[in-house]
Every structure is written in C-alpha cells, then in structure tokens.
Design a protein around this motif. Structure first.
Motif, PDB file in Angstrom:
ATOM      1  N   GLU A 151      96.884  41.643  67.878  1.00 39.62           N
ATOM      2  CA  GLU A 151      96.336  40.497  67.155  1.00 39.62           C
ATOM      3  C   GLU A 151      97.441  39.620  66.584  1.00 39.62           C
ATOM      4  OE1 GLU A 151      92.929  39.512  63.788  1.00 39.62           O
ATOM      5  OE2 GLU A 151      94.090  41.375  63.633  1.00 39.62           O
ATOM      6  N   SER A 152      98.556  40.242  66.186  1.00 37.76           N
ATOM      7  CA  SER A 152      99.657  39.478  65.603  1.00 37.76           C
ATOM      8  C   SER A 152     100.202  38.439  66.570  1.00 37.76           C
ATOM      9  CB  SER A 152     100.780  40.417  65.159  1.00 37.76           C
ATOM     10  OG  SER A 152     101.213  41.227  66.240  1.00 37.76           O
ATOM     11  N   CYS A 153     100.114  38.703  67.860  1.00 33.82           N
ATOM     12  CA  CYS A 153     100.570  37.741  68.864  1.00 33.82           C
ATOM     13  C   CYS A 153      99.673  36.509  68.866  1.00 33.82           C
ATOM     14  CB  CYS A 153     100.591  38.402  70.241  1.00 33.82           C
ATOM     15  SG  CYS A 153     101.236  37.340  71.561  1.00 33.82           S
ATOM     16  N   PHE A 154      98.375  36.719  68.793  1.00 35.18           N
ATOM     17  CA  PHE A 154      97.429  35.601  68.765  1.00 35.18           C
ATOM     18  C   PHE A 154      97.576  34.794  67.469  1.00 35.18           C
ATOM     19  CE2 PHE A 154      95.368  38.811  71.518  1.00 35.18           C
ATOM     20  CZ  PHE A 154      95.277  38.067  72.686  1.00 35.18           C
ATOM     21  N   ILE A 155      97.807  35.490  66.368  1.00 35.37           N
ATOM     22  CA  ILE A 155      97.993  34.803  65.086  1.00 35.37           C
ATOM     23  C   ILE A 155      99.257  33.945  65.119  1.00 35.37           C
ATOM     24  CG2 ILE A 155      98.491  35.152  62.631  1.00 35.37           C
ATOM     25  CD1 ILE A 155      96.708  37.659  62.769  1.00 35.37           C
ATOM     26  N   ALA A 156     100.335  34.491  65.696  1.00 35.34           N
ATOM     27  CA  ALA A 156     101.584  33.730  65.793  1.00 35.34           C
ATOM     28  C   ALA A 156     101.388  32.468  66.625  1.00 35.34           C
ATOM     29  CB  ALA A 156     102.679  34.603  66.400  1.00 35.34           C
ATOM     30  N   PHE A 157     100.599  32.575  67.688  1.00 33.76           N
ATOM     31  CA  PHE A 157     100.310  31.399  68.518  1.00 33.76           C
ATOM     32  C   PHE A 157      99.536  30.356  67.711  1.00 33.76           C
ATOM     33  CE2 PHE A 157      97.494  29.028  71.333  1.00 33.76           C
ATOM     34  CZ  PHE A 157      98.381  28.543  72.281  1.00 33.76           C
ATOM     35  N   GLU A 158      98.526  30.796  66.974  1.00 32.34           N
ATOM     36  CA  GLU A 158      97.741  29.865  66.150  1.00 32.34           C
ATOM     37  C   GLU A 158      98.636  29.114  65.172  1.00 32.34           C
ATOM     38  OE1 GLU A 158      94.846  32.284  64.214  1.00 32.34           O
ATOM     39  OE2 GLU A 158      93.977  32.999  66.101  1.00 32.34           O
ATOM     40  N   ARG A 159      99.540  29.838  64.542  1.00 32.23           N
ATOM     41  CA  ARG A 159     100.433  29.208  63.565  1.00 32.23           C
ATOM     42  C   ARG A 159     101.373  28.216  64.238  1.00 32.23           C
ATOM     43  NH1 ARG A 159     101.779  34.793  60.197  1.00 32.23           N
ATOM     44  NH2 ARG A 159      99.872  34.787  58.931  1.00 32.23           N
ATOM     45  N   ALA A 160     101.903  28.602  65.391  1.00 35.43           N
ATOM     46  CA  ALA A 160     102.822  27.711  66.102  1.00 35.43           C
ATOM     47  C   ALA A 160     102.119  26.433  66.544  1.00 35.43           C
ATOM     48  CB  ALA A 160     103.420  28.435  67.304  1.00 35.43           C
ATOM     49  N   MET A 161     100.853  26.564  66.918  1.00 34.68           N
ATOM     50  CA  MET A 161     100.083  25.417  67.401  1.00 34.68           C
ATOM     51  C   MET A 161      99.359  24.683  66.272  1.00 34.68           C
ATOM     52  SD  MET A 161     100.601  25.213  70.644  1.00 34.68           S
ATOM     53  CE  MET A 161      99.337  23.998  71.015  1.00 34.68           C
ATOM     54  N   GLU A 162      99.382  25.255  65.065  1.00 35.62           N
ATOM     55  CA  GLU A 162      98.606  24.719  63.944  1.00 35.62           C
ATOM     56  C   GLU A 162      97.153  24.524  64.370  1.00 35.62           C
ATOM     57  OE1 GLU A 162     100.556  21.223  62.447  1.00 35.62           O
ATOM     58  OE2 GLU A 162     102.099  22.395  61.432  1.00 35.62           O
ATOM     59  N   ALA A 163      96.596  25.601  64.919  1.00 41.82           N
ATOM     60  CA  ALA A 163      95.230  25.572  65.444  1.00 41.82           C
ATOM     61  C   ALA A 163      94.435  26.730  64.859  1.00 41.82           C
ATOM     62  CB  ALA A 163      95.243  25.671  66.965  1.00 41.82           C
ATOM     63  N   SER A 164      93.154  26.506  64.643  1.00 37.91           N
ATOM     64  CA  SER A 164      92.261  27.577  64.215  1.00 37.91           C
ATOM     65  C   SER A 164      91.739  28.297  65.454  1.00 37.91           C
ATOM     66  CB  SER A 164      91.098  27.005  63.409  1.00 37.91           C
ATOM     67  OG  SER A 164      90.321  26.138  64.224  1.00 37.91           O
ATOM     68  N   PRO A 165      91.283  29.547  65.313  1.00 35.42           N
ATOM     69  CA  PRO A 165      90.783  30.284  66.480  1.00 35.42           C
ATOM     70  C   PRO A 165      89.711  29.530  67.263  1.00 35.42           C
ATOM     71  CG  PRO A 165      91.054  31.778  64.635  1.00 35.42           C
ATOM     72  CD  PRO A 165      91.294  30.391  64.100  1.00 35.42           C
ATOM     73  N   GLY A 166      88.829  28.835  66.554  1.00 38.62           N
ATOM     74  CA  GLY A 166      87.738  28.134  67.221  1.00 38.62           C
ATOM     75  C   GLY A 166      88.163  26.941  68.051  1.00 38.62           C
ATOM     76  N   GLN A 167      89.413  26.514  67.903  1.00 34.63           N
ATOM     77  CA  GLN A 167      89.918  25.377  68.688  1.00 34.63           C
ATOM     78  C   GLN A 167      90.483  25.800  70.039  1.00 34.63           C
ATOM     79  OE1 GLN A 167      92.383  23.838  65.102  1.00 34.63           O
ATOM     80  NE2 GLN A 167      92.224  22.096  66.493  1.00 34.63           N
TER      81      GLN A 167
END
Length: 210
Positions: A151-167
């Motif tokens: 999950e930490s990999c997906f969270i890191a991607f969200e932060r890098a992209m400044e995106a919420s999961p639903g986007q």
C-alpha cells in the motif's frame, strides 16, 4: 488532498505497455543462452524472489544482483549470463500503445503516468521507448524504494501526483496489484498481457475519459 484535479490514467509497464519474457526459459531463449538444470532454478525460487524484490526497490546494484543470482544457482549460470538474460527480458512495446498514450496526453482533462515494479537496467533501456516518452509522469519501484502491491507504494504515487485515490484509473496485468489498488480506492482494471493491451485499455476508458 489539494492539487491537480484532473484524473490520472496510470499504467503498469511490463505486460501492459512493454512486452516481457514470462519465464526463465523465455529469457534464455531471448538471450541465446542454453537452459541448464532448470530444476535447480525452480528450487531456488524463494531466494530469487527476494533478490528481485531487493533489486526492484534499489537495495542492490545490478552487478551485485547478477553475482547473487549466479551464486544462488551454484554457478550453473555465470554472472555475465545472468546479465544477458536480464537485459533480454524486455521484448519491445505492444502495438498501438504509443498512439493511445500520445492521444491521452494531448487531452487537457487527463494526466498520464506509469507505476512499475522495475529496476535500474530495465528502466534505462525503456526510457528510450516512444511509449515511455509519451507518458507525462513516470514512477518506478527502484526510484520510490517501494514496490507494488504494498500500500505504501500506492500512497507514494498519490503524493507524487497530488491525486486522491478516486482520481486514479490504473491498468496492470497482475491480479495481486489490481486487488491492492482497488483496496486503496483506485479504479483498477486487469489487462490480459497475451492480448491487444491497447484495445483493452481503450475499452475500459470508453465513457470515462475517451
């Protein structure tokens, strides 16, 4: 999370954008190396998986990885032969994907990205591919120090992209990664790596961003 409100169309690379070998035998064939003592190779699966995961998260240098795999296989393959198989693992791009990515990138309302479990040598080789150059944002496990399906990999991607999961709309050819992405709240779709991957992506995107 504040940031760009546009949806993110995110791709795994191997099996979705880039064709890869799916077995040691295929890799040896691609490298022109004879398959030797395949049972020994299969017996060492747990040790090799750990080494690959370490390589994919930047925890071991490529040359050290090749030596470690050779040692794990009791020298059945030399480090140089392991390197040759590793470099032959990439088989080129899937047809139609470059055109798809280029079309998506030209749309004002969409961002494109990749999130791939990969390593330094494969990344360097793929960076010259037109498909990767067509992607707006490129993220890889060996650069993040994190690997799917954690999950930490997906969270890191969200932060890098400044995106919420639903986007995020995510395409991968591994069921485990799809399940983990869905658990995180991403829209995730499984791609059949044996088929027309571009057509599959287009079908999933129809009515969403296409």
């Amino acid at each position: 999370m504040s940031g760009d409100g546009r949806p993110v169309v995110c791709f795994d690379l191997g099996g979705v954008v880039v064709r890869i070998c799916r077995s040691w035998e295929e890799g040896c064939a691609a490298a022109g190396i004879e398959v030797r003592e395949i049972e020994r190779y299969r017996e060492t699966h747990p040790e090799r998986v750990k080494l690959v995961q370490t390589l994919d998260t930047g925890g071991i240098e490529p040359d050290a990885f090749y030596r470690a795999i050779s040692d794990t296989l009791d020298g059945v393959y030399t480090p140089e032969e392991v390197r040759q198989v590793h470099h032959a693992w990439l088989l080129g791009e899937y047809p139609g994907v470059e055109e798809l990515l280029t079309d998506l990138r030209e749309r004002d309302g969409v961002r494109t990205a990749c999130l791939s479990n990969t390593n330094h040598d494969h990344w360097v080789a793929m960076e010259s591919y037109p498909t990767l150059q067509a992607l707006e944002h490129r993220h890889a496990s060996h650069l993040l120090g994190l690997r799917k399906p954690n999950e930490s990999c997906f969270i890191a991607f969200e932060r890098a992209m400044e995106a919420s999961p639903g986007q995020i709309i995510f395409f991968d050819d591994t069921e485990e990664n799809i399940e983990a992405a869905r658990a995180r709240g991403w829209r995730a779709e499984l791609i059949d790596h044996t088929g027309d991957t571009a057509a599959q992506v287009m079908e999933h995107l129809r009515g969403v961003v296409v």
